[in-house]
Design a protein around this motif. Sequence first.
Motif, PDB file in Angstrom:
ATOM      1  N   GLY A 294      -4.592  -2.990   3.860  1.00 36.06           N
ATOM      2  CA  GLY A 294      -4.564  -2.804   5.308  1.00 36.06           C
ATOM      3  C   GLY A 294      -3.140  -2.572   5.788  1.00 36.06           C
ATOM      4  N   ALA A 295      -2.218  -3.413   5.293  1.00 37.24           N
ATOM      5  CA  ALA A 295      -0.817  -3.252   5.674  1.00 37.24           C
ATOM      6  C   ALA A 295      -0.271  -1.934   5.152  1.00 37.24           C
ATOM      7  N   LEU A 296      -0.715  -1.515   3.962  1.00 28.69           N
ATOM      8  CA  LEU A 296      -0.273  -0.221   3.419  1.00 28.69           C
ATOM      9  C   LEU A 296      -0.697   0.915   4.345  1.00 28.69           C
ATOM     10  N   ALA A 297      -1.948   0.821   4.834  1.00 29.27           N
ATOM     11  CA  ALA A 297      -2.431   1.857   5.744  1.00 29.27           C
ATOM     12  C   ALA A 297      -1.576   1.873   7.008  1.00 29.27           C
ATOM     13  N   SER A 298      -1.187   0.681   7.456  1.00 33.27           N
ATOM     14  CA  SER A 298      -0.340   0.576   8.638  1.00 33.27           C
ATOM     15  C   SER A 298       1.028   1.217   8.396  1.00 33.27           C
ATOM     16  N   VAL A 299       1.617   0.919   7.233  1.00 30.36           N
ATOM     17  CA  VAL A 299       2.918   1.488   6.884  1.00 30.36           C
ATOM     18  C   VAL A 299       2.810   3.007   6.790  1.00 30.36           C
ATOM     19  N   ARG A 300       1.725   3.464   6.147  1.00 31.57           N
ATOM     20  CA  ARG A 300       1.556   4.908   5.959  1.00 31.57           C
ATOM     21  C   ARG A 300       1.403   5.616   7.308  1.00 31.57           C
ATOM     22  N   ALA A 301       0.636   4.986   8.206  1.00 28.43           N
ATOM     23  CA  ALA A 301       0.385   5.632   9.493  1.00 28.43           C
ATOM     24  C   ALA A 301       1.623   5.648  10.374  1.00 28.43           C
ATOM     25  N   THR A 302       2.500   4.637  10.220  1.00 26.35           N
ATOM     26  CA  THR A 302       3.597   4.523  11.174  1.00 26.35           C
ATOM     27  C   THR A 302       4.957   4.918  10.611  1.00 26.35           C
ATOM     28  N   MET A 303       5.144   4.849   9.295  1.00 23.57           N
ATOM     29  CA  MET A 303       6.480   5.113   8.763  1.00 23.57           C
ATOM     30  C   MET A 303       6.609   6.401   7.968  1.00 23.57           C
ATOM     31  N   ALA A 304       5.479   6.914   7.435  1.00 19.40           N
ATOM     32  CA  ALA A 304       5.564   8.107   6.606  1.00 19.40           C
ATOM     33  C   ALA A 304       5.739   9.339   7.486  1.00 19.40           C
ATOM     34  N   GLU A 305       6.547  10.296   7.014  1.00 21.20           N
ATOM     35  CA  GLU A 305       6.712  11.531   7.771  1.00 21.20           C
ATOM     36  C   GLU A 305       5.409  12.321   7.776  1.00 21.20           C
ATOM     37  N   ALA A 306       4.763  12.375   6.600  1.00 24.52           N
ATOM     38  CA  ALA A 306       3.464  13.026   6.494  1.00 24.52           C
ATOM     39  C   ALA A 306       2.508  12.062   5.808  1.00 24.52           C
ATOM     40  N   PRO A 307       1.732  11.287   6.601  1.00 20.92           N
ATOM     41  CA  PRO A 307       0.857  10.256   6.012  1.00 20.92           C
ATOM     42  C   PRO A 307      -0.044  10.812   4.915  1.00 20.92           C
ATOM     43  N   GLY A 308      -0.433  12.095   5.027  1.00 23.65           N
ATOM     44  CA  GLY A 308      -1.335  12.670   4.037  1.00 23.65           C
ATOM     45  C   GLY A 308      -0.725  12.776   2.647  1.00 23.65           C
ATOM     46  N   ASP A 309       0.603  12.653   2.542  1.00 23.61           N
ATOM     47  CA  ASP A 309       1.253  12.793   1.242  1.00 23.61           C
ATOM     48  C   ASP A 309       1.178  11.536   0.388  1.00 23.61           C
ATOM     49  N   TYR A 310       0.592  10.479   0.953  1.00 28.16           N
ATOM     50  CA  TYR A 310       0.585   9.213   0.215  1.00 28.16           C
ATOM     51  C   TYR A 310      -0.836   8.755  -0.062  1.00 28.16           C
ATOM     52  N   LEU A 311      -1.018   8.173  -1.248  1.00 27.29           N
ATOM     53  CA  LEU A 311      -2.332   7.737  -1.688  1.00 27.29           C
ATOM     54  C   LEU A 311      -2.314   6.215  -1.860  1.00 27.29           C
ATOM     55  N   ILE A 312      -3.395   5.552  -1.413  1.00 23.78           N
ATOM     56  CA  ILE A 312      -3.506   4.098  -1.594  1.00 23.78           C
ATOM     57  C   ILE A 312      -4.663   3.821  -2.535  1.00 23.78           C
ATOM     58  N   PHE A 313      -4.430   3.018  -3.571  1.00 22.33           N
ATOM     59  CA  PHE A 313      -5.541   2.652  -4.464  1.00 22.33           C
ATOM     60  C   PHE A 313      -5.424   1.183  -4.848  1.00 22.33           C
ATOM     61  N   PRO A 314      -6.548   0.562  -5.246  1.00 26.49           N
ATOM     62  CA  PRO A 314      -6.534  -0.885  -5.499  1.00 26.49           C
ATOM     63  C   PRO A 314      -5.681  -1.241  -6.720  1.00 26.49           C
ATOM     64  N   ALA A 315      -4.976  -2.374  -6.615  1.00 26.71           N
ATOM     65  CA  ALA A 315      -4.179  -2.848  -7.737  1.00 26.71           C
ATOM     66  C   ALA A 315      -5.018  -3.716  -8.661  1.00 26.71           C
ATOM     67  N   THR A 316      -5.995  -4.397  -8.090  1.00 30.19           N
ATOM     68  CA  THR A 316      -6.870  -5.263  -8.883  1.00 30.19           C
ATOM     69  C   THR A 316      -8.292  -5.063  -8.397  1.00 30.19           C
ATOM     70  N   PRO A 317      -9.272  -5.492  -9.159  1.00 31.35           N
ATOM     71  CA  PRO A 317     -10.650  -5.356  -8.681  1.00 31.35           C
ATOM     72  C   PRO A 317     -11.020  -6.433  -7.658  1.00 31.35           C
ATOM     73  N   TYR A 318     -10.095  -7.326  -7.316  1.00 39.81           N
ATOM     74  CA  TYR A 318     -10.450  -8.468  -6.482  1.00 39.81           C
ATOM     75  C   TYR A 318     -10.158  -8.208  -5.010  1.00 39.81           C
ATOM     76  N   VAL A 319     -11.076  -8.669  -4.147  1.00 40.41           N
ATOM     77  CA  VAL A 319     -10.864  -8.579  -2.704  1.00 40.41           C
ATOM     78  C   VAL A 319     -10.398  -9.942  -2.205  1.00 40.41           C
ATOM     79  N   ASP A 320      -9.362  -9.950  -1.373  1.00 43.79           N
ATOM     80  CA  ASP A 320      -8.840 -11.203  -0.840  1.00 43.79           C
ATOM     81  C   ASP A 320      -9.271 -11.390   0.604  1.00 43.79           C
ATOM     82  N   ALA A 321      -9.308 -12.662   1.028  1.00 47.32           N
ATOM     83  CA  ALA A 321      -9.625 -12.978   2.410  1.00 47.32           C
ATOM     84  C   ALA A 321      -8.330 -13.284   3.148  1.00 47.32           C
ATOM     85  N   LEU A 322      -7.975 -12.435   4.112  1.00 50.03           N
ATOM     86  CA  LEU A 322      -6.800 -12.716   4.929  1.00 50.03           C
ATOM     87  C   LEU A 322      -7.258 -13.618   6.074  1.00 50.03           C
TER      88      LEU A 322
END
Lengths: 337, 381
Positions: free
Chosen positions: A196-224
């Motif tokens: 979620g935070a990655l999506a936030s960083v990509r949307a607000t800090m990247a010059e071209a958000p489409g140039d960046y890809l987000i993928f899971p680091a682990t198969p586990y989902v965490d509860a924030l």
Amino acid sequence: MKRMIVMTALCASALALPALAQSTRDTVQERGRLICGASQGTPGFGAPDDDGYWRGLDIETCRAVAVAVLDDKDAVDFVPLTGQQRIPALQTGEIDMLPRTLTWTLQRDANGINFTTPNYFEFTGFMMPRDLGIERVEDMQGATVCVQTGSTTEVVVADVSKKHDLDLSPVVFDNTTAARQAFFSGRCDALITDAGALASVRATMAEAPGDYLIFPATPYVDALTPAVAHGDDQWLDIVNWSIQALIAAESFGLTQDNIDDHMDSDDPRIRRFLGVDPGNGAALGLSEDFAYRIVKALGNYGEVFERNVGMDSPLQLERGRNALFSDGGLMFPLAFQ
Amino acid sequence: MLRSLWYSSRVRGWAVQIALLGGLLALLWWIAGNTLQNLAERGIRTGFDYLWRPARFPISESVVSYTPADDFFWAYVVGVTNTLWLSAITIVAATLLGLFVGLSRRSDNPLLSGLARIYVTVMRNVPLIVQLLFWYGIATSSFPAPREALNPLPGVFLSLRGVYAPGLIVAPGGGLLLGLGVLVVLLAIAVVLRWPRPPLGRPGWAAICAGGAVLTLWGMSRALGHPLALSFPEMAGLNFRGGTQLSPEFAAIIFGLTLYTAAFVGEIIRGGIEAVGKGQWEGGRALGLTERQIMFRVILPQALRVIVPPMTSQYLSTVKNTTLAVAVGYPELGLVVNTVINQTGQAIESILVMLGVFLTISLSVSLFMNWYNARVALVTR
């Protein structure tokens, strides 16, 4: 140096203050303000807008509690904290609650804080520039990863590197902004944090958000999950049920706009939720209509989600696992009775 | 009897001292007890048991070897060695550069003294943290990506990942060989220098010694199974593998801290030199010494007396300034402590460790400098 002073001050306050006898609810009502820990700026989850007004999913979770206790969604002070200051700040009573993309872990739970109700479910992810041509963890051989300290992600980097024999080299920063800047300057191949935070960083800090890809680091989902300090069960209940009010309202189909039309509902559970049939408020030490006021001020969980991180926001996140259980998600309303 | 005790200044002095000490101890006792009680009430773990649990978090670079499977204690050790390494390099480099700056400011060449003055003014008046971020910004933005790395010399690569150069691989026994090598070379130099009229003349004797040293070392290396080898960096996956690396983080902190400290050192050295009387220069000239000889044999030895005490404080602040390395992501003790606090939640213990370590380092530096000061101080009768 500044953060060292803050840390020392936090330690010192643990040393000097005698234990608090007053309940957190009374303290907050006497003060007239709720104090919440906030991030150093993760738009969508918690960041001040151009006018200095705090917005975000975590921020509105905090506002819900302020509405319940103080009947004013703006009677909140937000204290920006680094990942590493946030837990001591909660333990020592500098802040009343901590809604700040905090992962619910056993070690944290057992060591001085209580988790309330998850307000966001997310995996830990890597973000990488698309032109490196890497789309999954197994191909990240030799990658350099920018990490911010004070999070669970440092351990994830080590675990992932070992599990897939990737020889990842981490570059660890003590503040969020430095880690993000280092990533965008090209110092690192990847940035790791919750997706979620990655999506936030990509949307607000990247010059071209489409140039960046987000993928899971682990198969586990965490509860924030927003957290409170140990030792005040009433406060834990108040925060729990304030967050629940957002989720339950969505399951009842109550929204900011239509809630007044339901005041004469026949459904006994909705009547108790709205405080038309009394009991719930008194049990928590709040006024009977606390849930009504929360929804009236902020809307239900779905509205809060869409407004801050949903498809219409810059982050463009799908509800996915954060949808109600009845829509195939993990958000589960408990019984308001 | 009691009356005379009361009027004895010695007894009264002791009584006051004991009362003060007792009061201080009682205060500390009260604070410690209060802290433990508060922590227990808030359900926060206390104690140092966590030191022996696996740390699990990675550290980006270290002088001693470290993996996330090591325990928290070892993570602290890694932080301490990184801090010491950083401090030692900075102090040596800043002292040398500072000496140059100090002498340049006194130079007759207006260009040199002007440049030195500008350097000192700029460095002393810009906050250190800003300088560090500036150098780090340069290091992470003005180089190409690793796949297009600059290759100025064979085996040397410059990129956003820092500098990669050929490195020495030390297998077991390699440390021993390196130590012996240094010893043999020192011995050979000593023999060449100490023998006033060797057979075959000095150059011939030097050649024999050098040949002997090389043969001995090769023989020992063979006996140990050639434990030393060179490794060259190679692109593998997304990054270089092998060789030695100078990371942008380390480069930024070393560069920034050295340049900053050297400005202060330069001023201390200049002050020390100017404190030596003009008569010393004139006396030196009267004896027919060159300016260089006067500076290094007459003036500097006397200036040291004035230089050493403020230099001690400068070294101490340098050691403490290394904690700013967190801003550029170099894992010195402060960064490790921050991470440990987050992983364990035990802030007070971790801060105590950091206090203890910095106190020890600072006291050691002070003790050494005091000893050195006593050596160079003017002996008066």
